[in-house]
Design a protein around this motif. Sequence first.
Motif, short mmCIF file in Angstrom:
data_model
loop_
_atom_site.label_atom_id
_atom_site.label_comp_id
_atom_site.label_asym_id
_atom_site.label_seq_id
_atom_site.Cartn_x
_atom_site.Cartn_y
_atom_site.Cartn_z
N ALA A 274 0.90 -1.05 -0.14
CA ALA A 274 0.11 0.08 0.06
C ALA A 274 0.89 1.31 0.01
N VAL A 275 0.52 2.34 -0.75
CA VAL A 275 1.20 3.42 -0.67
C VAL A 275 0.32 4.77 -0.77
N ILE A 276 0.77 5.62 0.20
CA ILE A 276 0.27 6.85 0.36
C ILE A 276 1.17 8.09 0.23
N GLY A 277 0.74 9.16 -0.46
CA GLY A 277 1.45 10.38 -0.62
C GLY A 277 1.30 11.41 -0.13
N VAL A 278 1.66 12.72 -0.70
CA VAL A 278 1.30 13.84 0.13
C VAL A 278 1.12 15.02 -1.09
N ASP A 279 0.01 15.90 -1.03
CA ASP A 279 -0.12 17.08 -1.76
C ASP A 279 -1.22 16.83 -2.94
N ASP A 280 -1.55 15.70 -3.19
CA ASP A 280 -2.58 15.56 -4.41
C ASP A 280 -2.26 16.44 -5.51
N ILE A 281 -1.13 16.34 -6.24
CA ILE A 281 -0.91 16.71 -7.34
C ILE A 281 -1.82 16.24 -8.47
N PRO A 282 -2.00 16.99 -9.69
CA PRO A 282 -3.00 16.43 -10.71
C PRO A 282 -2.99 15.16 -11.08
N GLY A 283 -1.44 14.65 -11.18
CA GLY A 283 -1.21 13.25 -11.53
C GLY A 283 -1.68 12.40 -10.63
#
Length: 335
Positions: A274-283
């Motif tokens: 599972a992977v979670i990022g930060v920022d919610d960029i358009p891509g």
Amino acid sequence: MAGIPGRRRVTSTDVAREAGVSRATVSYVLNDTPHQKIPEATRRRVWDAAARLGYAPSAAARSLRTGRSRIVLGLLPDWPIEHVLGRLVQQLTNAFAEHELTFVVHSPASFARPLREVWKALTPAAVLALGEFPEAEAGAMRAAGVEVVTAVHGSTRDPHRPPLVAEEPIGAAQARHLVTAHRRLGYAYPDLGRLGILARARLDGVRKVCAELGIPEPDVRTVPVGPEGAVEAVRAWLDADPPVTGICAFNDEVALAVLLALRSLGLRAPQDLAVIGVDDIPGAALAQPPLTTIVRDTDAVARSLARRVVDALDGRQAAAEPLQDPLRVQVRVSA
């Protein structure tokens, strides 16, 4: 139109000549001086003349009249100027405009003019530093009557320099989202050293949640933004004992590199990792699979920073605690 010879700056004298009025009348009209009974037709004639000539009032002269310019100089940190930082600059511009202030940014590019030359030329009312810069420079600004607000990012655990914008809650929010289904977490650290002040604090947030829940410390791996470097990190996480099953990535770009590495290995998120990022960029929403990410309310941050600057200009005491920084999890498929 009489026209202005050469390329010299248009002055109020030129506007007065063009409009057929006195310089005093031009000053009263363009500065909207109260208690001056000037006919509306004269006002229109002055404004029309100024527009035809391309007259722009001198910021320095206005500063001498009012005792303060209306410019806030923003010092950008040495970070990539990408989607999130660009969005914050736009929102700061809007937030300062609501206070009738103009936000001008200076980037520490290799061939940029020295900072001292920039602020002396602009004579700003205040400087908002979005990262660290020399204290000697800040002292020189204050000595010249410029308010300085430093929006330090980082860890709330630093007793000597508490941040104005805390980064720990971001990592904590990532970890809390993952630990409902994962008991061994990894942290995908960026390979750009200049982002360390952000990455270390976010990693502190992940570590804090792991410690609170009594699970192992996160397995930290540096992940270049590209498939080959990320493949090595993914393999190491899966080969760990016990294996890592959930990844908190520094930001969306790093998270996308992890997703790409998984696909190149014939693996899937969230089934294998599972992977979670930060920022919610358009891509992020277009990724395969779509990326779960932490969304920071940068508009709220911008408004709070603008308020701190305005309070400093008005001589009000700033609050000691970090800014309120609302976060939410944008849940998609990857985690």
